[in-house]
Design a protein around this motif. Sequence first.
Motif, PDB file in Angstrom:
ATOM      1  N   ILE A  25     -74.691  13.157 -81.857  1.00  0.00           N
ATOM      2  CA  ILE A  25     -74.617  12.781 -83.264  1.00  0.00           C
ATOM      3  C   ILE A  25     -75.937  13.148 -83.935  1.00  0.00           C
ATOM      4  N   SER A  66     -68.576  10.218 -86.563  1.00  0.00           N
ATOM      5  CA  SER A  66     -68.448  11.671 -86.586  1.00  0.00           C
ATOM      6  C   SER A  66     -68.021  12.221 -87.935  1.00  0.00           C
ATOM      7  N   ASP A  67     -67.777  11.384 -88.903  1.00  0.00           N
ATOM      8  CA  ASP A  67     -67.232  11.856 -90.183  1.00  0.00           C
ATOM      9  C   ASP A  67     -68.080  11.433 -91.369  1.00  0.00           C
ATOM     10  N   GLY A  68     -69.384  11.480 -91.222  1.00  0.00           N
ATOM     11  CA  GLY A  68     -70.251  11.157 -92.341  1.00  0.00           C
ATOM     12  C   GLY A  68     -70.344   9.691 -92.650  1.00  0.00           C
ATOM     13  N   GLU A  69     -70.218   8.841 -91.630  1.00  0.00           N
ATOM     14  CA  GLU A  69     -70.305   7.405 -91.840  1.00  0.00           C
ATOM     15  C   GLU A  69     -71.751   6.999 -92.127  1.00  0.00           C
ATOM     16  N   ARG A  93     -73.127  12.584 -88.407  1.00  0.00           N
ATOM     17  CA  ARG A  93     -72.127  13.644 -88.226  1.00  0.00           C
ATOM     18  C   ARG A  93     -72.114  14.060 -86.759  1.00  0.00           C
ATOM     19  N   HIS A 107     -76.279   9.549 -93.135  1.00  0.00           N
ATOM     20  CA  HIS A 107     -74.861   9.652 -92.800  1.00  0.00           C
ATOM     21  C   HIS A 107     -74.718  10.448 -91.509  1.00  0.00           C
TER      22      HIS A 107
END
Length: 236
Positions: free
Chosen positions: A156, A77-80, A115, A113
């Motif tokens: 996502i 959820s954090d730009g992985e 999000r 990525h």
Amino acid sequence: MAGDSYPVDEINRVKRRHDRGAYDEATVHALLDAAALCHVSYIIDGQPFCTPTLFWREGRQLYWHGSAASRMLRNLSDGEPVCLTVTHLDALILARSAFNHSADYRSVMAFGHARLVEDPEEKRRALVMMVDRLYPGRTAELRPTTDQEIKATSVISMEIERASAKIRAKGVIDDDEDYALPIYAERLPVRTIVGAPEPCSRLSPGARRPDHLGGYRADRPFDEALAEAHAAAYRD
């Protein structure tokens, strides 16, 4: 825009048998749209994971969903960074040597990525397309989704930053000197075919199979039905 391609670098360049690689949007998107299931690869605290999940595409944007309690969704959820893959197995290849046994296939690796979709309207629209991407127009016929159901589901999104397709469609290829050997060889086609519908045993009287499911008819190739459904769902 017609003819657009994804940028190519060391991340997505096909390194072995580069002649089988393709980077144009038309090829990549067609293979994605003809698949329902993908595998999403990511790393959590140094440990690799690969999760199978349903997904769908809108332009260069990919979406997938799951329970809000899912480990995958909590950690993406954090730009992985994520790698999402699909594969279509088209045939098994039996050659005259073990070395030349192979498979015909079509595959995609997409990089980006991840999000978490938090905007309420984008999330609601995504949850509609989660169904309508497979069955165009079906959501409008269903019981409305409750707020609790929406809360319990996370979505996502990933913009495709790089992608590559890899395709083998060669059939049997042996060393020239092996063709004279008295060894049987063949291409064994593999197909995923839609079966005959099996209506729910608890259908209400008068409930009939809707016309929008007509593309899922018995004995039709599944990837063909999926591609047609995706095109219809996103048709202007």
